[in-house]
Design a protein around this motif. Structure first.
Motif, mmCIF file in Angstrom:
data_model
loop_
_atom_site.group_PDB
_atom_site.id
_atom_site.type_symbol
_atom_site.label_atom_id
_atom_site.label_comp_id
_atom_site.label_asym_id
_atom_site.label_seq_id
_atom_site.Cartn_x
_atom_site.Cartn_y
_atom_site.Cartn_z
ATOM 1 N N ASN A 161 -17.621 11.832 -17.913
ATOM 2 C CA ASN A 161 -17.329 12.544 -19.158
ATOM 3 C C ASN A 161 -17.251 14.056 -18.972
ATOM 4 O OD1 ASN A 161 -17.274 10.170 -20.677
ATOM 5 N ND2 ASN A 161 -19.498 10.177 -20.880
ATOM 6 N N TYR A 162 -17.288 14.507 -17.736
ATOM 7 C CA TYR A 162 -17.255 15.934 -17.432
ATOM 8 C C TYR A 162 -16.001 16.262 -16.628
ATOM 9 C CZ TYR A 162 -22.190 15.436 -18.619
ATOM 10 O OH TYR A 162 -23.358 15.138 -19.257
ATOM 11 N N THR A 163 -15.669 17.528 -16.560
ATOM 12 C CA THR A 163 -14.553 17.982 -15.737
ATOM 13 C C THR A 163 -14.980 19.232 -14.986
ATOM 14 O OG1 THR A 163 -12.924 17.130 -17.313
ATOM 15 C CG2 THR A 163 -12.151 18.764 -15.726
ATOM 16 N N ILE A 164 -14.581 19.317 -13.724
ATOM 17 C CA ILE A 164 -14.875 20.486 -12.906
ATOM 18 C C ILE A 164 -13.615 21.334 -12.814
ATOM 19 C CG2 ILE A 164 -15.642 21.315 -10.657
ATOM 20 C CD1 ILE A 164 -17.006 18.581 -10.298
ATOM 21 N N LEU A 165 -13.736 22.614 -13.186
ATOM 22 C CA LEU A 165 -12.638 23.564 -13.051
ATOM 23 C C LEU A 165 -12.828 24.268 -11.704
ATOM 24 C CD1 LEU A 165 -12.817 25.237 -16.608
ATOM 25 C CD2 LEU A 165 -11.881 23.011 -15.992
ATOM 26 N N ASN A 177 -13.866 15.527 -21.050
ATOM 27 C CA ASN A 177 -13.210 14.726 -20.022
ATOM 28 C C ASN A 177 -11.813 15.250 -19.706
ATOM 29 O OD1 ASN A 177 -11.132 13.301 -21.600
ATOM 30 N ND2 ASN A 177 -12.834 12.191 -22.537
ATOM 31 N N LEU A 178 -11.293 14.841 -18.575
ATOM 32 C CA LEU A 178 -10.031 15.375 -18.065
ATOM 33 C C LEU A 178 -8.874 15.121 -19.025
ATOM 34 C CD1 LEU A 178 -8.408 16.731 -15.822
ATOM 35 C CD2 LEU A 178 -8.306 14.536 -14.639
ATOM 36 N N GLY A 179 -8.829 13.931 -19.599
ATOM 37 C CA GLY A 179 -7.754 13.613 -20.526
ATOM 38 C C GLY A 179 -7.725 14.526 -21.734
ATOM 39 N N GLU A 180 -8.899 14.837 -22.265
ATOM 40 C CA GLU A 180 -8.987 15.722 -23.427
ATOM 41 C C GLU A 180 -8.510 17.130 -23.078
ATOM 42 O OE1 GLU A 180 -13.085 15.407 -24.393
ATOM 43 O OE2 GLU A 180 -12.854 13.592 -25.605
ATOM 44 N N ILE A 181 -8.901 17.610 -21.906
ATOM 45 C CA ILE A 181 -8.512 18.957 -21.497
ATOM 46 C C ILE A 181 -6.996 19.063 -21.325
ATOM 47 C CG2 ILE A 181 -8.583 20.566 -19.533
ATOM 48 C CD1 ILE A 181 -11.511 20.028 -19.265
ATOM 49 N N PHE A 190 -0.773 22.270 -15.721
ATOM 50 C CA PHE A 190 -1.446 21.350 -14.815
ATOM 51 C C PHE A 190 -0.744 19.994 -14.829
ATOM 52 C CE2 PHE A 190 -4.544 24.578 -15.522
ATOM 53 C CZ PHE A 190 -5.297 24.646 -14.363
ATOM 54 N N LEU A 191 -0.656 19.385 -13.668
ATOM 55 C CA LEU A 191 0.019 18.102 -13.502
ATOM 56 C C LEU A 191 -1.001 17.066 -13.044
ATOM 57 C CD1 LEU A 191 2.896 16.759 -13.403
ATOM 58 C CD2 LEU A 191 2.857 17.254 -10.955
ATOM 59 N N ARG A 192 -1.130 15.979 -13.805
ATOM 60 C CA ARG A 192 -2.079 14.933 -13.423
ATOM 61 C C ARG A 192 -1.456 14.087 -12.317
ATOM 62 N NH1 ARG A 192 -6.074 11.720 -17.531
ATOM 63 N NH2 ARG A 192 -7.577 11.065 -15.944
#
Length: 234
Positions: A161-165, A177-181, A190-192
């Motif tokens: 549930n976290y994302t690292i920048l 989470n990454l999807g929300e960001i 940014f490209l997934r």
């Protein structure tokens, strides 16, 4: 770092011993139970709480997947199995990592780095604040807010549930989470490219079928279901 209470569940004695021997090399892991069936583990969990579960999938009786579905309150679950075709299903059950048998200690060590980082992030509970200005976001740590320039972020890494920048010199952990960001308009550069990674397009140096090389020499894996996104670059 605090101790993490963990259990090992695998119906193969040799595999249990291997996992146990690897786990004992880490002072942060406190092994509180080793079980040869999901049923025995569930009996233990009915009166005990743990931080980490190392689970096999195919076992006599209930599977590791069934065990996880009944114990979603465990913060970290790592599946260790020879059934690599089940990996996608495990990640729908809040899985931190999936290790394919047979494996060596360096793979377990890699997982432990991810586990310890996740626990650190979970403890800090950093908050992601909204942008103030077109190229700036704020990461809240306790009572402080750290300004991060968007154009300095090389890539984003999901951690449950976290994302690292990730910038050139620092890693900022945020509770989002990454999807929300990636739904935020300011992150449209940014490209997934993987379930767990999104890269900033301007930093892509080289693209292959399995990974992307960034300008700074970092390599990011390319997920099979995200290869179509690379058409934007190609």
């Amino acid at each position: 770092m605090k101790l993490f209470d963990c259990i090992i569940v695998d119906d193969d004695e040799m595999d249990r011993l291997v996992i146990l021997s690897y786990a004992k090399r880490f002072s942060t892991l406190n092994i509180v139970g080793v079980f040869d069936s999901a049923e025995k583990a569930l009996t233990f969990l009915s009166t005990n709480s743990i931080d980490v579960a190392f689970l096999d999938i195919e076992m006599n009786g209930a599977s590791g997947l069934e065990l996880r579905k009944k114990a979603l309150e465990i913060p970290v679950c790592v599946f260790i199995s020879s059934h690599s075709e089940s990996a996608a299903e495990t990640f729908e059950l809040q899985t931190l990592d999936f290790i394919v048998k047979p494996f060596k200690f360096p793979r377990f060590e890699q997982m432990m780095k991810r586990l310890e980082e996740f626990m650190e992030v979970r403890t800090k509970s950093n908050l992601f604040e909204s942008t103030l200005g077109g190229d700036t976001v704020f990461v809240k740590t306790g009572h402080d807010q750290i300004k991060v320039k968007l154009h300095e972020i090389l890539y984003l890494e999901a951690l449950k549930n976290y994302t690292i920048l990730v910038t050139e010199n620092k890693r900022h952990c945020v509770l989002s989470n990454l999807g929300e960001i990636l739904l935020e308009e300011k992150f449209n550069s940014f490209l997934r490219v993987h379930r767990s990674y999104a890269v900033q397009k301007q930093y892509i140096q080289k693209i292959s079928s399995q990974e992307i090389e960034l300008n700074n020499g970092n390599f990011i894996p390319v997920g099979r279901s995200f290869k179509g996104n690379l058409d934007i670059i190609l």
